[in-house]
Motif scaffolding. Structure first.
Motif, PDB file in Angstrom:
ATOM      1  N   ALA A  22      -8.915  15.845 -52.813  1.00 30.79           N
ATOM      2  CA  ALA A  22     -10.255  16.491 -52.846  1.00 30.79           C
ATOM      3  C   ALA A  22     -11.323  15.689 -53.552  1.00 30.79           C
ATOM      4  O   ALA A  22     -12.518  15.370 -53.021  1.00 30.79           O
ATOM      5  CB  ALA A  22     -10.430  17.776 -53.260  1.00 30.79           C
ATOM      6  N   TYR A  23     -11.173  14.982 -54.813  1.00 28.41           N
ATOM      7  CA  TYR A  23     -12.271  14.339 -55.331  1.00 28.41           C
ATOM      8  C   TYR A  23     -12.350  12.715 -54.830  1.00 28.41           C
ATOM      9  O   TYR A  23     -13.344  12.335 -54.727  1.00 28.41           O
ATOM     10  CB  TYR A  23     -11.837  14.266 -56.832  1.00 28.41           C
ATOM     11  CG  TYR A  23     -11.681  15.713 -57.366  1.00 28.41           C
ATOM     12  CD1 TYR A  23     -13.064  16.527 -57.391  1.00 28.41           C
ATOM     13  CD2 TYR A  23     -10.398  16.397 -57.435  1.00 28.41           C
ATOM     14  CE1 TYR A  23     -12.851  17.829 -57.930  1.00 28.41           C
ATOM     15  CE2 TYR A  23     -10.319  17.652 -57.981  1.00 28.41           C
ATOM     16  CZ  TYR A  23     -11.470  18.533 -58.128  1.00 28.41           C
ATOM     17  OH  TYR A  23     -11.217  19.681 -58.659  1.00 28.41           O
ATOM     18  N   GLU A  24     -11.204  12.315 -54.417  1.00 22.03           N
ATOM     19  CA  GLU A  24     -11.166  11.002 -53.992  1.00 22.03           C
ATOM     20  C   GLU A  24     -11.935  10.913 -52.401  1.00 22.03           C
ATOM     21  O   GLU A  24     -12.717  10.196 -52.176  1.00 22.03           O
ATOM     22  CB  GLU A  24      -9.542  10.405 -53.591  1.00 22.03           C
ATOM     23  CG  GLU A  24      -8.808  10.314 -54.942  1.00 22.03           C
ATOM     24  CD  GLU A  24      -7.452   9.939 -54.569  1.00 22.03           C
ATOM     25  OE1 GLU A  24      -6.902  10.253 -53.435  1.00 22.03           O
ATOM     26  OE2 GLU A  24      -6.615   9.853 -55.489  1.00 22.03           O
TER      27      GLU A  24
ATOM     28  N   LYS B  47     -14.389  28.860 -44.483  1.00 26.49           N
ATOM     29  CA  LYS B  47     -15.803  28.260 -43.790  1.00 26.49           C
ATOM     30  C   LYS B  47     -16.813  28.636 -44.524  1.00 26.49           C
ATOM     31  O   LYS B  47     -17.962  27.915 -44.293  1.00 26.49           O
ATOM     32  CB  LYS B  47     -15.750  28.908 -42.524  1.00 26.49           C
ATOM     33  CG  LYS B  47     -14.941  28.484 -41.223  1.00 26.49           C
ATOM     34  CD  LYS B  47     -15.165  28.781 -39.993  1.00 26.49           C
ATOM     35  CE  LYS B  47     -15.101  30.163 -39.550  1.00 26.49           C
ATOM     36  NZ  LYS B  47     -15.187  30.369 -37.983  1.00 26.49           N
ATOM     37  N   LYS B  48     -16.864  29.750 -45.441  1.00 28.27           N
ATOM     38  CA  LYS B  48     -17.775  29.962 -46.207  1.00 28.27           C
ATOM     39  C   LYS B  48     -18.361  28.956 -47.211  1.00 28.27           C
ATOM     40  O   LYS B  48     -19.319  28.925 -47.815  1.00 28.27           O
ATOM     41  CB  LYS B  48     -17.729  31.195 -46.927  1.00 28.27           C
ATOM     42  CG  LYS B  48     -17.568  32.618 -45.941  1.00 28.27           C
ATOM     43  CD  LYS B  48     -17.399  33.595 -46.841  1.00 28.27           C
ATOM     44  CE  LYS B  48     -17.100  34.809 -45.890  1.00 28.27           C
ATOM     45  NZ  LYS B  48     -16.686  36.114 -46.597  1.00 28.27           N
ATOM     46  N   HIS B  49     -17.272  27.872 -47.386  1.00 22.11           N
ATOM     47  CA  HIS B  49     -17.792  26.859 -48.492  1.00 22.11           C
ATOM     48  C   HIS B  49     -19.106  26.074 -48.130  1.00 22.11           C
ATOM     49  O   HIS B  49     -19.541  25.514 -48.966  1.00 22.11           O
ATOM     50  CB  HIS B  49     -16.613  25.760 -48.473  1.00 22.11           C
ATOM     51  CG  HIS B  49     -16.649  24.656 -47.457  1.00 22.11           C
ATOM     52  ND1 HIS B  49     -15.849  24.958 -46.381  1.00 22.11           N
ATOM     53  CD2 HIS B  49     -17.020  23.535 -47.586  1.00 22.11           C
ATOM     54  CE1 HIS B  49     -15.936  23.897 -45.627  1.00 22.11           C
ATOM     55  NE2 HIS B  49     -16.424  22.984 -46.050  1.00 22.11           N
ATOM     56  N   THR B  50     -19.234  26.017 -46.577  1.00 22.24           N
ATOM     57  CA  THR B  50     -20.616  25.398 -46.185  1.00 22.24           C
ATOM     58  C   THR B  50     -21.602  26.130 -47.099  1.00 22.24           C
ATOM     59  O   THR B  50     -22.629  25.532 -47.438  1.00 22.24           O
ATOM     60  CB  THR B  50     -20.557  25.303 -44.824  1.00 22.24           C
ATOM     61  OG1 THR B  50     -20.573  26.729 -44.113  1.00 22.24           O
ATOM     62  CG2 THR B  50     -19.521  24.416 -44.518  1.00 22.24           C
ATOM     63  N   VAL B  51     -21.916  27.369 -46.706  1.00 19.75           N
ATOM     64  CA  VAL B  51     -22.811  28.326 -47.267  1.00 19.75           C
ATOM     65  C   VAL B  51     -22.944  28.517 -48.974  1.00 19.75           C
ATOM     66  O   VAL B  51     -24.134  28.065 -49.265  1.00 19.75           O
ATOM     67  CB  VAL B  51     -22.800  29.751 -46.840  1.00 19.75           C
ATOM     68  CG1 VAL B  51     -23.958  30.514 -47.582  1.00 19.75           C
ATOM     69  CG2 VAL B  51     -22.801  29.819 -45.422  1.00 19.75           C
TER      70      VAL B  51
ATOM     71  N   GLY C  12     -23.062  13.006 -49.308  1.00 20.96           N
ATOM     72  CA  GLY C  12     -21.585  12.815 -49.051  1.00 20.96           C
ATOM     73  C   GLY C  12     -20.593  13.134 -50.356  1.00 20.96           C
ATOM     74  O   GLY C  12     -19.547  13.851 -49.905  1.00 20.96           O
ATOM     75  N   THR C  13     -20.939  12.672 -51.292  1.00 20.37           N
ATOM     76  CA  THR C  13     -20.140  13.368 -52.573  1.00 20.37           C
ATOM     77  C   THR C  13     -20.112  14.443 -52.613  1.00 20.37           C
ATOM     78  O   THR C  13     -18.935  15.246 -53.158  1.00 20.37           O
ATOM     79  CB  THR C  13     -20.507  12.458 -53.720  1.00 20.37           C
ATOM     80  OG1 THR C  13     -20.701  11.202 -53.552  1.00 20.37           O
ATOM     81  CG2 THR C  13     -19.841  12.622 -55.044  1.00 20.37           C
ATOM     82  N   LEU C  14     -20.867  15.362 -52.377  1.00 20.59           N
ATOM     83  CA  LEU C  14     -21.150  16.935 -52.707  1.00 20.59           C
ATOM     84  C   LEU C  14     -21.022  17.735 -51.459  1.00 20.59           C
ATOM     85  O   LEU C  14     -21.033  18.835 -51.524  1.00 20.59           O
ATOM     86  CB  LEU C  14     -22.515  17.263 -53.390  1.00 20.59           C
ATOM     87  CG  LEU C  14     -22.902  16.462 -54.757  1.00 20.59           C
ATOM     88  CD1 LEU C  14     -24.237  16.666 -55.091  1.00 20.59           C
ATOM     89  CD2 LEU C  14     -22.026  16.874 -55.709  1.00 20.59           C
ATOM     90  N   LEU C  15     -20.417  17.021 -50.349  1.00 19.48           N
ATOM     91  CA  LEU C  15     -20.159  17.901 -49.204  1.00 19.48           C
ATOM     92  C   LEU C  15     -19.393  18.887 -49.421  1.00 19.48           C
ATOM     93  O   LEU C  15     -19.670  20.192 -48.640  1.00 19.48           O
ATOM     94  CB  LEU C  15     -19.724  17.086 -48.283  1.00 19.48           C
ATOM     95  CG  LEU C  15     -18.375  16.764 -47.742  1.00 19.48           C
ATOM     96  CD1 LEU C  15     -17.983  16.320 -46.368  1.00 19.48           C
ATOM     97  CD2 LEU C  15     -17.831  15.941 -48.680  1.00 19.48           C
ATOM     98  N   ASP C  16     -18.375  19.106 -50.235  1.00 18.82           N
ATOM     99  CA  ASP C  16     -17.494  20.247 -50.198  1.00 18.82           C
ATOM    100  C   ASP C  16     -17.688  20.841 -51.491  1.00 18.82           C
ATOM    101  O   ASP C  16     -16.746  21.586 -52.213  1.00 18.82           O
ATOM    102  CB  ASP C  16     -15.849  19.805 -50.151  1.00 18.82           C
ATOM    103  CG  ASP C  16     -15.722  19.246 -48.667  1.00 18.82           C
ATOM    104  OD1 ASP C  16     -16.205  20.123 -47.810  1.00 18.82           O
ATOM    105  OD2 ASP C  16     -14.907  18.513 -48.429  1.00 18.82           O
TER     106      ASP C  16
END
Length: 362
Positions: free
Chosen positions: A145-147, A207-211, A177-181
């Motif tokens: 996830a961090y890579e 899917k809620k991770h986007t919000v 890009g670094t903080l997308l997730d």
């Protein structure tokens, strides 16, 4: 029979001798007329000089000059080896992981500290951009996830440069890009770490991770609206088939379009619990297909052109099991380069039954 620097050749010059590649493959036969395309090939194969027929062609007065060399005095130099890209990458991953643990605990994003993590790896990357084709080698399953976050930040930064985003925004795109997730900090660990396929209910939660990401970024100082929207929209698709809002491409922020391409590219090139890594060349061909309705076509094609420009000299494995070296990439067929193997050239643009299945670690 003048010997001429390739960069000084005049269109129409004819070769007085056959030209071979560094591995002994015949590139051009004697008498071949040289025009723009042929000169481009010679340059791509790193051939500096050729012999041409003695005509009235301007050869730039190239002459061979022999100079007696004197032995240079011996000098003792203490060499301090610079940290490798691998070391910089691992350090960035470790630091980001520690910062994200604080976010999981309820803190806002420490933006300046994240910038301090991202900046050195971006600087290191400028010296070795060809790692875009082999980021898989820096991966460890236990910290994917961090890579992934660091890699998507790097790739997004490069795409921003290639598509001519204003330079003052490049770092913001890298942070997007670094903080997308980052929103996954609020998702149940059991869902995030589940090795098998998610249930429909679990997928809806995922899917809620986007919000969540949008909310976390909006609450943190030093990040633009584009960074927040990239977190919210990076799973949206041009045809409206994405989530969480099902938006069409004309409603999506440019940062989200950039990050989406970087996200898909690195994910498909990586070993994950449920998917084996694919060759970067297989992935970029998939991206080109996805540019018809799923991903922004201008971003995809700029990325494909950009990433393949670093390929010359890269060792690859072909689908027939042979190992070769990429020696030329035609801009018309960037995913199907020319590969030198066994002393001859395989043009993948013509040999469609063969493909690159692996970029070798060097």
């Amino acid at each position: 029979m003048p010997i001429v620097d390739v960069r000084k050749l005049t269109n129409g010059s004819k070769l007085a001798e056959e030209v071979y590649t560094s591995l002994g493959g015949l590139l051009f036969t004697k008498g071949t007329p040289l025009y723009e395309k042929e000169i481009e090939f010679l340059d791509a194969f790193m051939i500096k000089q050729v012999s041409i027929e003695d005509t009235n062609v301007d050869v730039g007065e190239s002459k061979e000059i022999h100079v007696e060399e004197k032995a240079a005095p011996k000098v003792t130099v203490n060499i301090i080896e610079k940290p490798s890209f691998q070391e910089h990458f691992n350090e960035a991953v470790t630091k980001l992981k520690n910062l994200m643990i604080r976010v999981q605990g309820g803190d806002n994003i420490p933006v300046m500290e994240v910038r301090e993590v991202v900046s050195p790896i971006l600087a290191q990357f400028q010296e070795k951009p060809q790692v875009l084709l082999s980021l898989r080698r820096y991966a460890r399953m236990d910290s994917y996830a961090y890579e992934h976050a660091i890699a998507v930040g790097i790739i997004s930064y490069m795409i921003a440069k290639w598509i001519k985003v204003p330079e003052k925004e490049w770092m913001q795109v890298a942070l997007a890009g670094t903080l997308l997730d980052v929103g996954k900090a609020k998702i149940d660990r059991r869902i995030l770490q589940k090795p098998g396929k998610l249930t429909p209910e679990e997928f809806e939660e995922m899917k809620k991770h986007t919000v969540y990401g949008y909310q976390i970024i909006k609450a943190s100082h030093g990040l633009s609206e584009g960074v927040a929207l990239a977190a919210l929209q990076h799973h949206e698709r041009e045809d409206g088939s994405g989530y969480p809002l099902g938006l069409l491409g004309n409603k999506l922020h440019l940062y989200s379009k950039i990050v989406a391409v970087a996200d898909v590219y690195h994910a498909m090139c990586s070993d994950r619990v449920y998917q084996k890594a694919k060759s970067p060349y297989v992935v970029v061909e998939q991206l080109v297909q996805d540019s018809f309705g799923k991903l922004d076509p201008s971003v995809v094609h700029t990325f494909v052109d950009g990433i393949t420009q670093f390929a010359v000299g890269t060792l690859v494995e072909l689908s027939d099991g042979t190992i070769g070296k990429i020696v030329f990439t035609d801009k018309k067929h960037p995913t199907r380069p020319m590969v030198e193997t066994g002393g001859h050239i395989v043009n993948l643009a013509e040999s469609r039954h063969v493909s690159i299945v692996k970029v070798m670690e060097q």
